[in-house]
Scaffold this motif. Structure first.
Motif, PDB file in Angstrom:
ATOM      1  N   ASP A 807       0.870  -1.359   0.010  1.00  0.00           N
ATOM      2  CA  ASP A 807      -0.137  -0.268  -0.044  1.00  0.00           C
ATOM      3  C   ASP A 807       0.898   1.054   0.088  1.00  0.00           C
ATOM      4  O   ASP A 807       0.586   2.457  -0.501  1.00  0.00           O
ATOM      5  CB  ASP A 807      -0.552  -0.755   1.084  1.00  0.00           C
ATOM      6  CG  ASP A 807      -0.182  -0.662   2.524  1.00  0.00           C
ATOM      7  OD1 ASP A 807       0.816  -0.457   2.362  1.00  0.00           O
ATOM      8  OD2 ASP A 807      -0.504   0.527   3.587  1.00  0.00           O
ATOM      9  N   LYS A 850      -4.834  -3.954  -5.162  1.00  0.00           N
ATOM     10  CA  LYS A 850      -4.776  -2.468  -5.476  1.00  0.00           C
ATOM     11  C   LYS A 850      -5.105  -1.063  -5.641  1.00  0.00           C
ATOM     12  O   LYS A 850      -5.379  -0.997  -3.626  1.00  0.00           O
ATOM     13  CB  LYS A 850      -6.653  -2.742  -4.892  1.00  0.00           C
ATOM     14  CG  LYS A 850      -7.294  -4.308  -5.490  1.00  0.00           C
ATOM     15  CD  LYS A 850      -7.762  -3.915  -6.292  1.00  0.00           C
ATOM     16  CE  LYS A 850      -8.664  -5.529  -7.476  1.00  0.00           C
ATOM     17  NZ  LYS A 850      -7.278  -6.794  -7.591  1.00  0.00           N
ATOM     18  N   HIS A 851      -4.136  -0.812  -6.241  1.00  0.00           N
ATOM     19  CA  HIS A 851      -3.451   0.561  -4.857  1.00  0.00           C
ATOM     20  C   HIS A 851      -5.065   1.677  -5.390  1.00  0.00           C
ATOM     21  O   HIS A 851      -5.519   2.043  -5.623  1.00  0.00           O
ATOM     22  CB  HIS A 851      -2.772   0.896  -5.495  1.00  0.00           C
ATOM     23  CG  HIS A 851      -0.946   0.694  -6.336  1.00  0.00           C
ATOM     24  ND1 HIS A 851      -0.316   0.460  -5.135  1.00  0.00           N
ATOM     25  CD2 HIS A 851      -1.061  -0.202  -7.141  1.00  0.00           C
ATOM     26  CE1 HIS A 851       0.860  -0.618  -5.428  1.00  0.00           C
ATOM     27  NE2 HIS A 851       0.771  -1.384  -6.338  1.00  0.00           N
ATOM     28  N   GLU A 852      -4.168   2.805  -4.416  1.00  0.00           N
ATOM     29  CA  GLU A 852      -5.561   3.756  -4.157  1.00  0.00           C
ATOM     30  C   GLU A 852      -5.345   5.308  -4.965  1.00  0.00           C
ATOM     31  O   GLU A 852      -4.006   5.498  -4.287  1.00  0.00           O
ATOM     32  CB  GLU A 852      -5.762   4.412  -2.413  1.00  0.00           C
ATOM     33  CG  GLU A 852      -7.365   3.452  -2.908  1.00  0.00           C
ATOM     34  CD  GLU A 852      -8.489   3.583  -4.090  1.00  0.00           C
ATOM     35  OE1 GLU A 852      -8.500   4.495  -4.708  1.00  0.00           O
ATOM     36  OE2 GLU A 852      -9.031   2.421  -4.110  1.00  0.00           O
ATOM     37  N   PRO A 853      -4.555   6.014  -5.992  1.00  0.00           N
ATOM     38  CA  PRO A 853      -5.847   5.627  -7.306  1.00  0.00           C
ATOM     39  C   PRO A 853      -4.816   4.511  -7.696  1.00  0.00           C
ATOM     40  O   PRO A 853      -4.137   4.162  -7.595  1.00  0.00           O
ATOM     41  CB  PRO A 853      -5.562   6.887  -8.076  1.00  0.00           C
ATOM     42  CG  PRO A 853      -4.551   7.310  -7.161  1.00  0.00           C
ATOM     43  CD  PRO A 853      -4.447   6.891  -6.094  1.00  0.00           C
TER      44      PRO A 853
END
Length: 1724
Positions: A807, A850-853
């Motif tokens: 993350d 699943k990175h953000e963004p």
């Protein structure tokens, strides 16, 4: 039942009365006064009872009355006691007690009772009852005060010192209880007055000891009592307790302790009491301690149990003093700061080694009591250690404990071994079970002994359970009954000290950590409120900054001592649970230091755990450097030294593992014990739970773990998790089952440790990563230059850490991957393999996280993640590249759809292949490419498509793996397909991109740099594809060339419509012609050496066994492809400016290929030629097929390359491609590019003639070159063209002619003739003949001959439908055909080449075989007849004497007849002659006058003559049937003469008629041939022929009046000759028969006579049919003259002759008629 309930009161009254009655009874005799008193007492009670009759209603009234009168009520009993009679006394005391318990005793009465008790005491009566009575009196109510109270207390004290043990003990207990009661009363009193206004505070510093005026009554009693206790202990006279006779110090101290301990509030709340504490108690304690302080144990070390002289410490007092001190410190520390400092210093001193054992033991117990009170310890630290000139009390306590523990190891205890064993057996086992129970461990596997103990350098100290954790339950401080010092069991002091240490650590750390947490929570809350409300900081002030200082000071003060003691204990511990406790202490300290940012102590504790985890003396530099700084310090504690002891090596521990050390130097094995493993688990625990505070000490922790992991043989598995694995080299790791079961757990904890890195803050995480990187660098250093298995710990853990911190991967990605990339380049294979494993796993995980963004919106991060993948391409090791490519494959499979801007990078990785890499690498890379092409073209940016083409091309060009090259060509086809389907979308995207680039280029002022620049971007994509395929078309490997060629031409054919017109120019010149040039060059220079086999065991077909032959195939393919494009895209290409030039170049290529010495190439060149000739001008496109049919082009031409793909490519509807092309073209038009010329109007031909004449010239040049016979000098022809080649060449003509017929001249016809003649004359090589020639008995044409005839056929048909002017060509065609007819008898020559006729050629003798030309000549003849049939009347045919030429040509076979090479030839010649004449003779007669046919007649007469009277003899084996058939042919000819020639004699030259008549005559006279056998002779004499000739002759004679005298003469002559001859024969026959008698005549003669007879009958028939006037009279005379002769013959014997005679005689009947008169018949 309460004492005031009605029932109880009632009972009391009854009991009292009973008691008094009993007393009265007892005293009746001896003590009358008592009796009277008793009786009056009864009366008194009854009176009171009567006064308060309503007991039930209000019992309290009654009780109060009793209390008021209690003195009188009690009196009788007191008197009773005074009797000193035991029985009476007991009765009275019981009664008094009953009264007291009902609280009906007044103060006065109480005083009386006490006085009475005192007397009894002095008399020594009923002592126990006395005590009981006092106790009841004091506890049930508070009526006793002041002197009375003191008297009661003294009474108890006095009883304590009697001779009777029971009394003493009871008294002691009573005293204790009474003292307690006094203080409890004070507490209760305080409670009562709590709510009231405080009285003025007492005067400060009151020096008058007896001034207690300010105190309330109970308080005053308590004060006086406590003060006197101090006096008594100090051996002074009491102030208040008057009457004390003796007192012991021990008892006094016990009482003091209990008061201080039970009622601390009293002393803290009341100034007077505090004053007592300071002024009386403390000095007293210090004074009493003095003997202990001064005492030094003698060196003799005698047992402390011997009776002590005065100056020696006295155990009971000493122990009690320590108890008092403990209470003072515990409760009154705040009051007695200075005094406590002294006490604590004393305590520390008592631990000194020179003090007696028992003293040390109780001192340790006291210290332990302090250690369980962390807040107290903190106060010490604040009050002493942090003050400038104060003793460092806290530090000293800790150090003293430490040095106490050390001293126990260094100075062996005095206890004899037996006692040790006894203890071990006794308390030890109990201790052990307790430990186990506490720890919840089933069995202790730690030590070799069964008992928990410490062992160090030969000193063995058992470990006992002394107290529950966190409470200090003392043993010796509780021995209040012992006077002599007890013998201390070995190990007791150690056990207490050990517990004290652990409790100390536990207390401090939990206290500080609790406060830290509170502080953090407060800070967080404050931050939250600040953020949420943006308000100023909350009012409640945060904890004072001092707190931190205190904590730090506490840690700084204690860590050295703790570490020294704990390390030593850890080293000496043989018990698992003890070890566990020590480790836990070290762990909590390390964590606490970390939280307080105290780096040195933190590292010191961690180092200690690390060292304990590793085998003894293990060389690990990180640790040793750290430890030396510590071990050089020693701490001085008031003259004592504490040293940090180095670990002992001979620890008696169970060995659980033997492994390799991870060091470069020594190669021996190292041993791990269970304790090492236990320490390791602690270390893991530390890292796991306290990673955030480790900071730089990660280095220590990880280094140690790495070594342990190595020794245990854990190897990394998937995702970096360490799994138990087998050691690779050296003596393999030995693990016991104990540790084997532990390993998965350890490996699990190790993983969890790194998983938990996700909870670290960024800074801590960087510490961790840096530590791992530097560890890994060391491992890399070690792995250089030796093939030892490297340590992969760091790499594996870097991977694990990366994976769990996805993350926030950005912050650690660069250092992480930069390091791993270095690892990937390491020479050690295992090392770099793991480096690659780590890098690739991280990249895959990073992309799938699943990175953000999300990555799709964060291109920078995506490229950052992919970058290391690209970097791996620079590594030269194949195994790394393999991993890299496998990674790419997995990325494509999982994230292919979302790569976006990462595509160029991924594609470049796939394409970074070199020929020096192994096949497997290339194969893996290729798998990736296949996946990209099949699945991902639509998802990537269009700008990447060009890279895809480049990459696919590079796979085609690599030479490691042929199959991949071939498959990659297939991929290029798929890619082209994709371009085609998505044309519009790609174009849009590329043009947007192009616009951007152009804008950028303009801003920079540079030209746009892009291959094929002026062409639009979508076209450039195609051009790149074509260029790549072009490169592959000239690859050294034939299979690649073939595949690439097919693909190139298929794509151009299938998708070429999409290209803009200007782009086609580039395609034609830069791609196609360039390719043709290269191929032609390579083919002509290719090696002619035979290739034995195609590598491996592949056999090569003989047609491909030289490089030259393989290149020939390529040349064929290329030429055919280019030709096809010219054919299918003609309309498009013609609009380019230089189409004619291109056409010329193409024809030049075709010609050079056609003339190449390779049959395959030359034949293919012609096929390409055929193909481009089928081009029909676009206007006529609709009726192309009809046009072909009209030309009579044989179907073989329509698809010259046998099933080659049609123009539009395999199965592609042309419609769609065109519409797409149109749309694209439309777009370009709108964007104002080169305008296409308007399409031609219907019917307007494109001017093609120049093209076609150019093609005709090429054809002619090619034909001339290849059919030219070899020069006479050459012994061996260098090259003779093959039949299929010549066939194809000739087959081209019809198609070509369609295009040039408009200007086709006689000269061109002549050229054609030369080539056709030449082609037919070429012989074939003997080894090819079986494939081309049929067996010679079958009359079949070769395909070449068919083609030649077809060519002429096409020509004559064209002339037929063409204008008049063309007809002049007919004679030339006849001439050509007739030449071919001659071949039947005279085959053509090919130069001076020796050829054999096919029939005679044994295939292996003759090199060249001439063809069987007969069928060809015969077919040509048929064509001539057919053509003549059509053209006989044409001027040109008549003028050029065609008929004469035909006849002249036919004379040859007719004349040869049986001598012809084939029998069919002369038969066909005859039938042809007949047909031709049947057409030609009428024409000749028609034009008789013009003289154009004059020369023909003699030729015709010659032909008849040659045929009917041939010189050749029939073959011997000719059957009769055959002969008859042949005769029938002769007959046919004669019939022709009779029908077509003789009737028209008027129009025919005389000489000719004369020649004919002579011929008929010759035929009618039968001349026998002598060669016939008897049986056949009648047939073989051509009787039928003679007969027809004769009939014709007769018919001609009688038919009509001769036109000329000469003619008549001829016919008459003929008749008379015939008749004359008949007469002779008949006569001779008759004579011969007569002469011969019975003998038969010769066969010939009989045959002759039969023929003559038949002739006569024929003549008769003719005469009958003829008009009489046509018959000459002379003839009649001769006929009639025959009759008699015939009659003569009747006698003959032959039956045959008879029947013939019959036929001859029959017709004479018609002439037999009566004679008519001459008058009637007269001539007049």
């Amino acid at each position: 039942m309460s004492t005031s309930s009605p029932e109880a009161v009632k009972k009391l009254l009854e009991n009292m009365q009973t008691d008094l009655r009993s007393l009265s009874m007892e005293c009746k005799k001896k003590f009358p006064p008592v009796k009277e008193a008793a009786e009056s007492g009864i009366v008194k009670i009854k009176t009171i009872a009567a006064r308060n009759t309503d007991i039930l209603a209000d019992p309290t009234e009654l009780l109060n009355s009793l209390k008021e009168n209690s003195s009188e009520v009690v009196q009788p009993f007191l008197m009773g006691c005074g009797t000193k009679e035991p029985k009476i006394t007991q009765l009275c005391l019981a009664a008094i007690q009953r009264l007291m318990s009902h609280e009906v005793v007044s103060e006065a009465a109480a005083g009386n009772i006490i006085n009475m008790l005192w007397q009894l005491m002095e008399n020594g009566l009923e002592e126990l009852k006395l005590l009981q009575t006092v106790l009841v009196l004091l506890t049930t109510n508070t009526v006793v005060h002041d002197e009375v109270l003191s008297k009661a207390i003294v009474l108890c004290f006095r009883l304590h010192f009697t001779k009777d043990n029971i009394t003493n003990n009871t008294a002691a207990a009573t005293v204790r209880q009474v003292v307690t009661v006094v203080f409890e009363r004070m507490v209760a009193e305080d409670e009562r007055f709590k709510g009231m206004a405080e009285e003025p505070p007492p005067v400060q510093g009151n020096s008058n000891r007896r001034s207690v005026s300010t105190l309330r009554p109970s308080a005053k009693d308590a004060y006086m009592l406590f003060q006197d206790l101090c006096q008594l202990v100090n051996a002074d006279a009491p102030y208040w307790l008057v009457g004390m006779t003796e007192m012991t110090r021990t008892f006094g101290l016990e009482l003091l302790e209990s008061v201080l301990n039970d009622f601390p509030g009293v002393f803290l709340q009341h100034q007077e009491f505090s004053f007592l504490l300071k002024e009386r108690v403390c000095p007293l304690v210090i004074k009493l301690f003095s003997p202990n302080i001064k005492f030094r144990q003698g060196s003799s070390g005698g047992s402390a149990a011997s009776p002590a002289p005065v100056e020696k410490p006295y155990f009971p007092i000493c122990m009690r003093l320590l108890r008092v001190v403990s209470v003072l410190i515990k409760h009154f520390y705040s009051l007695l700061v200075t005094e406590c400092e002294i006490f604590l210093s004393l305590l520390v001193k008592f631990l000194d080694g020179e003090k007696p054992q028992w003293l040390r033991a109780v001192a340790v117990e006291s210290v332990h009591r302090l250690c369980v009170q962390p807040h107290l310890l903190r106060s010490f630290c604040q009050s002493y250690d942090m003050k400038q000139h104060s003793t460092k009390v806290f530090r000293d306590i800790v150090n003293a404990l430490g040095s106490f523990i050390q001293s126990l190891f260094i100075v062996p205890s005095a206890g004899n071994p037996a006692s040790v064993n006894a203890v071990a057996g006794g308390s030890g086992s109990a201790a052990q079970t307790a430990v186990q129970g506490g720890q919840g461990v089933a069995g202790v596997g730690g030590g070799l002994t069964t008992q928990a103990a410490f062992e160090y350098r030969g000193t063995w100290i058992p470990l006992m359970t002394v107290s529950v954790q966190g409470s200090a339950k003392a043993t010796y401080l509780e021995m209040l009954d012992k006077v002599e010092p007890p013998s201390i069991p070995e190990g007791y002091a150690m056990s207490v000290a050990f517990s004290a240490l652990l409790d100390l650590v536990r207390g401090i750390t939990s206290m500080i950590e609790r406060e830290l947490s509170l502080e953090e929570e407060a800070a967080a809350a404050e931050a939250a409120t600040r953020e949420g409300l943006e308000a100023p900081a909350s009012e409640e002030s945060p904890p004072e900054p001092l707190a931190h200082q205190v904590w730090e000071e506490m840690v700084n003060a204690c860590w050295c001592g703790l570490l020294a003691a704990l390390s030593l204990l850890l080293d000496a511990s043989t018990d698992e649970s003890a070890t566990e406790s020590i480790l836990k202490a070290e762990l909590t300290m390390a964590s606490l230091c970390g939280r307080l940012s105290l780096v040195t102590p933190r590292d010191a504790f961690i180092t200690a755990i690390c060292k304990a985890s590793l085998p003894p003396h293990y060389a690990l530099t990180v640790l040793s450097s750290n430890a030396t700084t510590l071990s050089n310090k020693s701490y001085s504690i008031q003259g004592q030294n504490v040293q940090i002891i180095s670990p002992s090596s001979e620890s008696h521990q169970q060995v659980v593992a033997v492994g390799q050390p991870l060091t470069v130097q020594h190669q021996g094995t190292v041993v791990l014990t269970a304790k090492n493993i236990q320490c390791m688990r602690t270390l893991l625990n530390l890292a796991h739970c306290h990673g955030a505070v480790l900071g730089t000490s990660w280095q220590l922790v990880l280094a140690t773990l790495q070594h342990l992991v190595w020794i245990l043989g854990l190897k990394p598995g998937v995702g970096g998790v360490l799994k138990p694995g087998r050691a690779v080299e050296g003596p393999s790791t030995v693990l016991t089952t104990a540790v084997m079961t532990d390993l998965p757990v350890i490996s699990n904890i190790l993983s969890r440790l790194f998983e938990s890195s996700q909870y670290l803050d960024d800074v801590s995480l960087h510490h961790l990563i840096n530590a791992l990187c530097s560890l890994s660098m060391e491992a890399m250093e070690m792995a250089y230059g030796n093939n030892k298995e490297p340590s992969l710990f760091a790499v594996a853990k870097l991977l694990e850490t990366g994976l769990v911190n996805m993350d926030r991967i950005e912050i650690l990605w660069r250092p992480l991957t930069a390091h791993l990339l270095e690892v990937c380049q390491h020479p050690n294979a295992r090392m770099r393999e793991w480096g690659a494993e780590a890098v690739t796993s991280l990249i895959k995980a990073g992309l799938s996280y699943k990175h953000e963004p999300p990555l799709s919106q964060n291109q920078r991060l995506q490229l950052l993640l992919l970058n290391p993948l690209k970097e791996l391409s620079n590594v030269l090791h194949a195994d790394i590249r393999q991993k890299q490519l496998e990674c790419v494959l997995q990325i494509l499979q999982s994230q292919g759809d979302s790569l976006g801007p990462g595509w160029p990078l991924v594609l470049n990785v796939i394409g970074a292949i070199r020929n020096d890499q192994g096949e497997s690498l290339i194969r893996t890379a290729f798998q990736c490419l296949q996946l990209v092409v099949t699945d991902f073209l639509p998802t990537m940016p269009c700008t990447c498509l060009q890279i895809v083409v480049e990459v696919a091309g590079s796979f085609g060009l690599q030479n490691q793996e042929l199959n991949i090259s071939l498959t990659s060509i297939g991929l290029l086809w798929n890619i082209s397909d994709y371009f085609f389907q998505r044309g519009e979308a790609i174009t849009d995207e590329l043009e947007r991109e192009e616009a951007l680039l152009e804008k950028q280029a303009q801003e920079k002022g540079e030209p746009l740099n892009r291959p094929f620049h002026p062409a639009p971007p979508f076209d450039c994509l195609w051009l790149c594809l074509y260029a790549k395929l072009g490169e592959l078309c000239v690859d050294p490997r034939p299979a690649v060339r073939k595949s690439a060629g097919q693909t190139l031409f298929s794509t151009i054919a299938a998708h070429g419509t999409l290209l803009q017109q200007p782009t086609w120019h580039i395609v034609v010149w830069k791609v196609l012609f360039h390719l043709l040039d290269c191929v032609r060059k390579s083919s002509t220079t290719a090696d002619k050496e035979k290739i034995e086999s195609g590598g491996g065991n592949i056999l090569i077909h003989h047609s491909r066994d030289t490089a030259e032959k393989q290149w020939a195939e390529t040349w064929v393919l290329t030429l055919a492809g280019v030709a096809r494009i010219f054919n299918t895209r003609r309309y498009l290409l013609q609009q380019l400016g230089d189409f004619f030039k291109a056409w010329e170049v193409l024809l030049d290529h075709i010609q050079s290929a056609a003339l190449s010495k390779n049959n395959e190439v030359s034949l293919a060149a012609l096929k390409s030629f055929q193909e481009i000739l089928q081009i029909v001008t676009p206007v006529k496109d609709a009726d192309k097929s009809d046009a072909l049919a009209a030309m009579g082009v044989p179907p073989v031409l329509v698809d010259p390359l046998g099933g080659a793909t049609t123009a539009a490519g395999p199965g592609r509807p042309l419609l769609r491609s065109d519409s797409l092309a149109e749309r694209l073209a439309q777009r370009y038009m709108n964007s104002a590019q080169a305008q296409l010329p308007p399409p031609p109007a219907p019917g307007e031909e494109l001017d093609d003639s120049a093209l076609w004449w150019s093609a005709w010239n090429t054809w002619y040049r090619t034909g001339t070159e290849c059919t030219r016979p070899p020069p006479p000098g050459a012994d061996k022809p260098s090259f003779i063209p093959s039949q299929p080649f010549l066939t194809a060449l000739v087959q081209i003509f019809p198609a070509l002619y369609q295009h040039v017929k408009g200007g086709f001249s006689m000269e061109d016809l002549r050229k054609l003739g030369v080539i056709l003649h030449g082609a037919v004359s070429v012989p074939i090589s003997s080894d090819a003949s079986p494939f081309i020639l049929p067996s010679y008995t079958e009359a079949v044409l070769t395909s070449l001959q068919e083609a030649v005839l077809t060519a002429l056929d096409v020509l004559q048909k064209a002339i037929c439908v063409g204008p008049e002017t063309l007809q002049v060509m007919y004679p030339a065609i006849f001439e050509q055909l007739l030449l071919f007819v001659e071949f039947s008898c005279k085959p053509p020559q090919y130069g001076k080449l020796e050829t054999k006729h096919v029939a005679n050629a044994k295939y292996n003798q003759a090199e060249w075989v001439a063809l069987n030309y007969v069928p060809f000549a015969e077919r040509s003849l048929e064509v001539v007849v057919d053509l003549y049939h059509k053209t006989a009347c044409h001027k040109a045919v008549i003028n050029e004497k065609v008929l004469q030429n035909i006849i002249k040509t036919l004379r040859m076979p007719l004349g040869l007849k049986y001598a012809c090479p084939a029998e069919s030839t002369w038969k066909l010649a005859v039938s042809s002659l007949l047909k031709v004449l049947s057409i030609g003779l009428p024409v000749a007669r028609q034009h008789a006058s013009s003289g154009k046919f004059d020369t023909m007649w003699p030729e015709l007469a010659g032909a008849f003559e040659d045929f009917l009277f041939t010189k050749s003899t029939p073959p011997d084996n000719l059957s009769i049937q055959e002969f008859q058939k042949n005769e029938a042919i002769d007959v046919e000819v004669v019939q022709l003469i009779s029908t077509e020639i003789l009737p028209f004699a008027n129009f025919i030259p005389k000489e000719f008629v004369g020649q004919i008549m002579a011929m008929l005559n010759k035929g009618s006279i039968h001349s026998q041939s002598s060669s016939f056998t008897e049986a056949e002779i009648d047939v073989r004499m051509r009787e039928e022929f003679s007969k027809v000739c004769f009939e014709t002759l007769l018919q001609f004679s009688f038919s009509n009046k001769a036109t000329t005298p000469q003619e008549g003469y001829i016919s008459r002559m003929a008749l008379s000759v015939l008749l004359q001859r008949a007469q002779d024969v008949l006569r001779r026959y008759v004579e011969d028969e007569r002469l011969s008698g019975r003998c038969p005549l010769p066969r010939q003669q009989v045959t002759e006579i039969i023929f003559v007879l038949k002739a006569v009958s024929t003549l008769m028939d003719s005469l009958k049919k003829t008009q009489p006037e046509n018959v000459d009279s002379n003839t009649w005379a001769q006929v009639i003259a025959l009759y008699p002769t015939l009659v003569e013959c009747i006698t003959c014997s032959s039956s045959e002759v008879s029947s013939a005679l019959k036929e001859a005689l029959g017709p004479f009947k018609d002439f037999m008629q009566p004679p008519v008169s001459k008058v009637q018949n007269g001539e007049s």
